[in-house]
Structure formats: C-alpha cells, structure tokens
Design a protein around this motif. Structure first.
Motif, mmCIF file in Angstrom:
data_model
loop_
_atom_site.group_PDB
_atom_site.id
_atom_site.type_symbol
_atom_site.label_atom_id
_atom_site.label_comp_id
_atom_site.label_asym_id
_atom_site.label_seq_id
_atom_site.Cartn_x
_atom_site.Cartn_y
_atom_site.Cartn_z
ATOM 1 N N LEU A 124 0.820 -1.214 0.000
ATOM 2 C CA LEU A 124 0.000 0.000 0.000
ATOM 3 C C LEU A 124 0.852 1.261 0.000
ATOM 4 N N SER A 125 1.964 1.248 0.714
ATOM 5 C CA SER A 125 2.821 2.441 0.729
ATOM 6 C C SER A 125 3.444 2.677 -0.640
ATOM 7 N N ILE A 126 3.840 1.616 -1.336
ATOM 8 C CA ILE A 126 4.398 1.777 -2.677
ATOM 9 C C ILE A 126 3.328 2.316 -3.624
ATOM 10 N N PHE A 127 2.151 1.734 -3.583
ATOM 11 C CA PHE A 127 1.072 2.169 -4.468
ATOM 12 C C PHE A 127 0.705 3.631 -4.228
ATOM 13 N N LEU A 128 0.433 3.982 -2.991
ATOM 14 C CA LEU A 128 0.030 5.355 -2.680
ATOM 15 C C LEU A 128 1.180 6.339 -2.881
ATOM 16 N N GLY A 129 2.390 5.920 -2.533
ATOM 17 C CA GLY A 129 3.537 6.799 -2.720
ATOM 18 C C GLY A 129 3.785 7.117 -4.183
ATOM 19 N N LEU A 130 3.709 6.118 -5.032
ATOM 20 C CA LEU A 130 3.900 6.361 -6.460
ATOM 21 C C LEU A 130 2.753 7.169 -7.041
ATOM 22 N N LEU A 131 1.550 6.880 -6.595
ATOM 23 C CA LEU A 131 0.387 7.571 -7.134
ATOM 24 C C LEU A 131 0.391 9.050 -6.795
ATOM 25 N N PHE A 132 0.664 9.377 -5.547
ATOM 26 C CA PHE A 132 0.556 10.767 -5.106
ATOM 27 C C PHE A 132 1.871 11.538 -5.202
ATOM 28 N N ALA A 133 2.971 10.948 -4.765
ATOM 29 C CA ALA A 133 4.226 11.698 -4.679
ATOM 30 C C ALA A 133 4.986 11.734 -5.995
ATOM 31 N N TYR A 134 5.070 10.618 -6.689
ATOM 32 C CA TYR A 134 5.908 10.561 -7.879
ATOM 33 C C TYR A 134 5.151 10.920 -9.154
#
Length: 176
Positions: free
Chosen positions: A108-118
């Motif tokens: 979940l952290s990878i998914f949300l991090g890529l979606l919002f931050a990157y």
C-alpha cells in the motif's frame, strides 16, 4: 506558453549526449524514450536514487510490528486464554498475520507513494502523442522529449539536429 521538442536518434550515445546538453543548458523537463534500458540514462537525466525501497521497508516493518503487537496484546493482555497449557505469548502462532500485515503495508505504501508523490496523477493525453512519428517511441526508436518555452523551441530543435537527431518535431499546447 510551453512547447515540446521531440527528437529521434539512431544511436544510444547521441541520445544521452543530447540529454546531457539540454540539462546543462538548464532544461529540467527532459525525458528519454527507449525500447530497452539505457546504461547512463539516470545520470544523463539528473535523476536521484529512488526512495521507494526505503519507504516500502519502513512501511513493511511498521505493518509487521503493528500486527505482532496487536496479537500479543489481544491474547496476552486483553483476553489471555490457557489452551492446552500453551503460553499466552506464542510467537510461532503470530507469524502468518505478522507477515501478511508487513506485505500489505509495504504494498500500500508503494502504491500510494507512487500515485501521489511521484506521478502526481499524470495526464492521460499529452500533446506529444499527436506526432505521427512518435508512435515508434515504444517499439524501435530512441526519442528525447524536452518541455521548453515556445519562444526557444526553434533554437532547441536546431541544437538537437546539431547533436545528431535524425528527426525533430515541435509540438505546442494549441495542437490539443
């Protein structure tokens, strides 16, 4: 107003040299399109090392510790049961939930991090897709794209031709 300069190259080295030249000139929005990984592309584009593995590790450990602590508190403190003279804190019984929560938190952290931050919700349609020759960018061609001010697009196109570009196209916002 912004414009995108697209240049097709025949050789890897020419593509990387052109990316370095544009970055040295101060253009930050430079991207490479290649059907295979290019050694040295990260350095040519000025990319820093990704923080995604560290974020995934921290989130996974947080999930695993949370799962383990929740199970320990549930069966050892809140509702202790003596089943077959088993101790309330039985670590082997906690392994499946601890593992699953670690994997879930990391994913979940990878998914949300890529979606919002990157990615910052990228555009589904971009003006560079209008260029007919750009269709080969993911198949067999080496392309460089740079976002520039519309006033200096012609100068950047001339510079890319001088660096060995086989074909150069300029795309503006008004083509959408």
């Amino acid at each position: 107003m912004k414009a995108w300069v697209l240049a097709e190259f025949e050789r890897d080295r020419a593509l990387l040299d052109a990316a370095r030249a544009l970055r040295a000139r101060g253009h930050e929005a430079v991207d490479l399109h290649s059907p295979y990984p290019l050694h040295g592309a990260d350095e040519a584009l000025g990319l820093r090392r990704s923080t995604v593995p560290l974020v995934a590790l921290v989130a996974g450990v947080t999930g695993a510790v949370s799962g383990y602590a929740l199970q320990w508190w549930t069966v050892g403190v809140a509702w202790p049961l003596n089943v077959g003279n088993r101790p309330p804190h039985s670590a082997p019984a906690f392994i499946p939930v601890t593992f699953e929560l670690g994997v879930l938190f990391a994913a979940l952290s990878i998914f949300l991090g890529l979606l919002f931050a990157y990615f910052r919700f990228p555009r589904v349609h971009h003006p560079v897709f209008e260029v007919e020759a750009f269709r080969s960018a993911s198949i067999d061609a080496l392309w460089l794209s740079a976002e520039v001010d519309a006033a200096e697009a012609d100068g950047v196109a001339r510079e890319l031709r001088g660096l060995g570009a086989r074909q150069v196209s300029i795309v503006g916002e008004e083509t959408r």
